[in-house]
Design a protein around this motif. Structure first.
Motif, short mmCIF file in Angstrom:
data_model
loop_
_atom_site.label_atom_id
_atom_site.label_comp_id
_atom_site.label_asym_id
_atom_site.label_seq_id
_atom_site.Cartn_x
_atom_site.Cartn_y
_atom_site.Cartn_z
N ARG A 2 0.67 -1.09 -0.03
CA ARG A 2 0.06 -0.10 0.11
C ARG A 2 0.66 1.24 0.15
O ARG A 2 0.26 2.35 -0.34
N ASP A 3 2.05 1.20 0.35
CA ASP A 3 2.97 2.41 0.51
C ASP A 3 3.92 2.34 -0.70
O ASP A 3 4.64 3.36 -0.95
N SER A 19 4.86 3.50 -4.25
CA SER A 19 4.33 4.79 -4.99
C SER A 19 4.79 4.13 -6.55
O SER A 19 5.81 3.76 -6.85
N ALA A 41 -0.93 5.26 -2.88
CA ALA A 41 0.17 5.65 -3.64
C ALA A 41 0.05 5.27 -5.23
O ALA A 41 1.10 5.62 -5.66
#
Length: 252
Positions: free
Chosen positions: A111-112, A114, A133
């Protein structure tokens, strides 16, 4: 030999040798090639083999509709997805094909992380809506409901105007001789268009697809960077592919 016995013999050959050559079976059993071809036509009509010039190959079990395929080999698809998600570079762009294995990849992305995700699958896009992201680009066109993806001329044209570091592509069949295949001609064309727009292309294939074939070829082996599968490294098909220079990433 009775017709039922011939059919069983053909199915055993498909399972053990990965192909059937009509002339060889005819010589072995002392029957005409026409009889063998008739048996193969009947098996193909039941979805038990994929006929090719001179004989047949094992049919892929991954040609059911999208809803049915979600229940096929979910653990294997998750293992493949975990390896595939790890290939997506931070800050990079990935073309993510449609299908149930690709959906598992979308769910496996950190989820983090990018990144930019380009897809022709509304299902994939929806799965990433709450991914904070990820930038999403959805390619449009006629929706092929069987696989929940956009296909056709408009979708191919849209694909030609993007580029990415990585393409993660699903297929229904992985066979040393038939190559990488799927069951629909327009879907195969769309997959080729997507792969052509990425620096690297990896094939997502859970173990039930290994050694099988569908009607339409997507890509030859020389056009991909590697294959990601949860099939055993000792699998005869994978051993042959590795011997032919195909990079195989094992998801265990």
């Amino acid at each position: 030999m009775l017709a039922a016995e011939r059919r069983n013999h053909l199915l055993r050959l498909l399972a053990t040798q990965g192909k059937v050559l009509a002339k060889d079976v005819a010589a072995e059993l002392g029957i005409s090639e026409d009889s063998v071809r008739r048996d193969l036509r009947e098996l193909a009509a039941e979805g038990l083999c994929q006929r090719v010039y001179g004989g047949a190959l094992p049919a892929s079990p991954a040609t059911a509709d999208y809803a049915a395929r979600q229940t096929v080999a979910p653990d294997g698809k998750r293992r493949v997805a975990s390896v595939a998600a790890g290939l997506v570079p931070a800050g990079g762009a990935v073309i993510l094909d449609g299908g149930t294995t690709a959906l598992a990849v979308a769910r496996a992305l950190p989820r983090d992380l990018s990144c930019t995700v380009i897809t022709h699958s509304p299902t994939i896009a929806a799965a990433l809506l709450d991914h904070p992201a990820a930038d999403l680009f959805l390619l449009g066109g006629r929706v092929f409901k069987h696989s929940a993806v956009a296909c056709g001329a408009a979708a191919v044209e849209a694909a030609q105007n993007v580029s990415a570091d990585l393409c993660l592509l699903g297929v229904t069949g992985v066979h040393p001789e038939a190559g990488l295949t799927t069951g629909d001609a327009e879907e195969a064309a769309m997959k080729r268009a997507l792969a052509a727009r990425a620096a690297d292309t990896y094939i997502l294939a859970s173990s039930e697809k290994i050694g099988t074939a569908s009607r339409f070829r997507v890509l030859p082996w020389g056009k991909i960077t590697g294959l990601i599968t949860d099939a055993s490294p000792d699998d005869a098909v994978l051993a042959r592919l590795a011997g032919d220079g195909v990079a195989v990433l094992t998801a265990r």
